[in-house]
Design a protein around this motif. Sequence first.
Motif, short mmCIF file in Angstrom:
data_model
loop_
_atom_site.label_atom_id
_atom_site.label_comp_id
_atom_site.label_asym_id
_atom_site.label_seq_id
_atom_site.Cartn_x
_atom_site.Cartn_y
_atom_site.Cartn_z
N HIS A 161 0.94 -1.21 -0.09
CA HIS A 161 0.04 -0.09 -0.02
C HIS A 161 0.93 1.29 0.03
O HIS A 161 1.81 1.22 0.75
N GLN A 205 -11.18 1.70 11.56
CA GLN A 205 -10.20 2.58 11.05
C GLN A 205 -9.85 2.19 9.55
O GLN A 205 -9.20 3.15 9.01
N GLY A 214 -2.79 5.15 -2.42
CA GLY A 214 -4.04 4.87 -1.42
C GLY A 214 -5.26 5.37 -1.33
O GLY A 214 -6.23 4.95 -1.03
N SER A 261 -8.35 3.85 -2.75
CA SER A 261 -8.92 2.81 -2.01
C SER A 261 -9.89 3.15 -0.97
O SER A 261 -9.43 3.05 0.28
#
Length: 329
Positions: free
Chosen positions: A155, A240, A254, A257
């Motif tokens: 990631h 989270q 990221g 996503s």
Amino acid sequence: MSQLILPKAWHIPEKEITPENVFNNRRHFLKLLGFTTVGIAGALFAPPAFAKNAESKLAEKLFASNPATALPPARNLKRSPDYTIRRPMTYESVALKYNNFYEFSAEKDRVWQTIDAFNPRPWDIEIGGLVEKPGKYAIDDFIKMFDPEERVYRHRCVETWAMVVPWNGFQMSDLIDKVQPKSNARYVKFTSFDDPSSAPGQQRFSNLPWPYTEALTMAEAVHELTFIATGVYGHTLPRQHGAPIRLVTPWKYGFKSIKSIVKIEFTVAKPATFWNTLIPKEYDFEANVNPDVPHPRWSQRREKMIGTGEIYATQKYNGYGDLVAELYA
Ligand code: MTE
């Protein structure tokens, strides 16, 4: 006859996925701690403080207070033997406390502390737009429609921090096969929740274009790497990380996503997306990881692993070029 499973680049050999508690004890890992003070010039973030001991105790505490993680973990996950990532997994407890989730906080190390009022169950997800089989599902019925598997993905945040985590969930193309998009569908739009009463960031930054939205082209959405995560580290998603369901596109920065999805729509027109709407010069629609294209305010040449502070050269498409470059040829 047993099925032939071809090696895929997201798979990792069992020996490469070191359980967190084993990894914590490695001498090799202790050496890496020496690098935690190395900073990345120009990056806007501060690396998370490294919580040395009490790592697993903290994780246990967080999970105990999280209704999503009280559900049983995914079982019998498929994992194939070949994989190319040569990086240690990120500590689960580090990933849990270092998040981008602006609905809650603009401070990465505060998201987990500001999320108590958010409840990812009950939750409905709607599939609509240009599909033969639109529908609205209770999230656990929806998740049960797919065979879960685990994938360890890199990631890479646009802010230069990075991690390696094991997501569980299913390939987006399985969903696409089920809902049957119409032939004129060109994009898939994802929409997150909008509930300022449970999300302090949505209250505080009420001028932002909520709900958070993201989108992919159809070719990206059906790509084998595109993953819908319903869990991480072998259990259901903590809030989270985007409970109850999120997108994972590991070759993109990221922000693509999107977390905590309530709606997936198939469209003809290119959808507006959250960060691209807010600051188009800094966050383009495609958002493919690329060390040669600096962010207007910092370089993208290097990345820093959260938790260990290891620094790596950024790889084009975040190291997934052999699989995705052809999408952009
Ligand atoms: N999804 C929503 N709904 N809201 C967000 O603020 N942040 C994005 C992405 N998805 C974000 C989101 C960004 S910038 C990143 S880097 C990743 O989530 C972070 O995922 P993680 O916190 O699970 O590491």
